[in-house]
Write a protein that holds these residues in place. Structure first.
Motif, short mmCIF file in Angstrom:
data_model
loop_
_atom_site.label_atom_id
_atom_site.label_comp_id
_atom_site.label_asym_id
_atom_site.label_seq_id
_atom_site.Cartn_x
_atom_site.Cartn_y
_atom_site.Cartn_z
N ARG A 229 -0.04 5.93 5.49
CA ARG A 229 -0.31 6.54 4.19
C ARG A 229 0.45 7.84 4.05
O ARG A 229 0.92 8.44 5.02
N TRP A 230 0.54 8.29 2.77
CA TRP A 230 1.28 9.51 2.42
C TRP A 230 0.32 10.65 2.11
O TRP A 230 -0.74 10.44 1.51
N TRP A 231 0.74 11.87 2.47
CA TRP A 231 0.06 13.10 2.08
C TRP A 231 1.09 14.05 1.50
O TRP A 231 2.25 14.07 1.94
N ASP A 232 0.69 14.85 0.49
CA ASP A 232 1.64 15.79 -0.10
C ASP A 232 1.72 17.07 0.73
O ASP A 232 1.07 17.20 1.78
N ASN B 5 9.74 14.83 0.79
CA ASN B 5 8.82 15.95 0.57
C ASN B 5 7.37 15.51 0.73
O ASN B 5 6.48 15.95 0.01
N LEU B 6 7.14 14.64 1.71
CA LEU B 6 5.81 14.09 1.95
C LEU B 6 5.57 13.96 3.46
O LEU B 6 6.50 13.88 4.25
N TYR C 26 3.67 13.11 10.17
CA TYR C 26 5.09 13.38 10.32
C TYR C 26 5.67 13.81 8.97
O TYR C 26 5.40 13.18 7.96
N TRP C 27 6.46 14.85 9.00
CA TRP C 27 7.07 15.35 7.77
C TRP C 27 8.35 14.56 7.49
O TRP C 27 9.24 14.49 8.32
N ALA D 161 0.83 -1.21 0.00
CA ALA D 161 0.00 0.00 0.00
C ALA D 161 0.86 1.26 0.00
O ALA D 161 0.54 2.25 -0.67
N LEU D 162 1.96 1.23 0.73
CA LEU D 162 2.87 2.38 0.78
C LEU D 162 3.49 2.64 -0.59
O LEU D 162 3.56 3.79 -1.05
N THR D 163 3.92 1.58 -1.24
CA THR D 163 4.57 1.72 -2.54
C THR D 163 3.59 2.13 -3.64
O THR D 163 3.89 2.99 -4.47
N GLU D 164 2.41 1.54 -3.61
CA GLU D 164 1.44 1.78 -4.70
C GLU D 164 1.08 3.25 -4.84
O GLU D 164 1.07 3.80 -5.95
N SER D 165 0.78 3.90 -3.72
CA SER D 165 0.36 5.31 -3.81
C SER D 165 1.52 6.19 -4.27
O SER D 165 1.29 7.18 -4.98
N LEU D 166 2.75 5.85 -3.92
CA LEU D 166 3.90 6.60 -4.41
C LEU D 166 4.05 6.45 -5.92
O LEU D 166 4.30 7.42 -6.64
N GLN D 167 3.88 5.22 -6.39
CA GLN D 167 4.02 4.97 -7.83
C GLN D 167 2.95 5.71 -8.62
O GLN D 167 3.24 6.37 -9.62
#
Length: 249
Positions: free
Chosen positions: A196-199, A177-178, A171-172, A37-43
């Protein structure tokens, strides 16, 4: 390339081709899903360069006093490798083959707490290896069931310092840059807590299933708009006929 820490002389050497890697199963069925899940959203968001690696349970190597040490974090982000991917299909040696990982993650699934091991004697514990040998700037320890989430950052003291989240409980990660944070919901029939990641603007980086759902909703809205337009045209035509005017096709 050589460095010193504690009583170790650190060298960065390629894993021998005949080195037998451990063939241990992952500790928990949820670990591969969390990592994917972590990799997919980055890709999908275009956040992974062609030379980056996002390995899962994959050996990262260093040689200490002539003896190989391999740790396999549950997830890591290596921003740049300097060799062909074929050369790192079994393992990865930082400095020799590319950059140090900017983040490593461990998903707690047992009671031994090996993720916190500061054991300095050979073979060193995970914490010691990430902090003192690799010097990974960001170390995440996540307990999926409870949602316990700890982020440690390597400071000027060259030791990990526990970080506090921002007002959004994120957490930054400066090197990426995410923002990284916890999210609760369902993916792959697993309801629970996810990382999960946020921009920079606070937008959640979506998964493929979420993009597909957004597309379905967009298509449905377009279908409804077209249906409303058709009904409006039919009402207008009926009004014109009632006034004795035959509408043009």
């Amino acid at each position: 390339m050589t460095a010193l820490t504690q009583d170790y002389q650190i060298t960065w050497e390629k894993l021998p081709d005949d080195y037998k890697l451990p063939d241990d199963p992952v500790d928990n069925i949820n670990q591969p899903a969390l990592a994917a899940a972590l990799t997919e959203s980055l890709q999908l968001s275009g956040k992974i360069s062609v030379n980056a690696l996002t390995p899962t349970n994959y050996g990262i190597c260093a040689t200490l006093n002539g003896r190989m040490v391999i740790k396999a974090p549950d997830w890591a982000y290596i921003p740049n490798i300097r060799v062909e991917r074929e050369e790192v299909k079994r393992s990865y040696t930082p400095q020799l083959q590319g950059e140090i990982p900017v983040i490593v993650m461990e998903f707690i699934s047992d009671t031994q707490e090996t993720e916190y091991s500061i054991k300095a004697t050979y073979p060193p514990g995970k914490w010691f290896f990430y902090e003192r040998i690799l010097k990974v700037p960001n170390y995440i320890i996540f307990e999926p069931d409870s949602g316990s989430f700890e982020m440690y950052r390597l400071k000027n003291t060259e030791q990990y310092i526990l970080q506090e989240p921002d007002e959004n409980k994120r957490y930054w990660i400066a090197e990426m840059n995410l923002y990284l944070g916890m999210w609760q919901g369902t993916r792959e029939n697993r309801p629970g807590k996810w990382l999960r990641w946020w921009d920079e603007q606070g937008n959640l980086l979506p998964w493929g299933s979420e993009l597909a759902q957004q597309e379905r909703e967009r298509a449905e809205q377009e279908r409804q708009r077209a249906e409303q337009e058709r009904q409006r045209a039919e009402r207008l035509a009926a009004q014109l006929r009632a006034a004795g005017i035959e509408p043009e096709d």
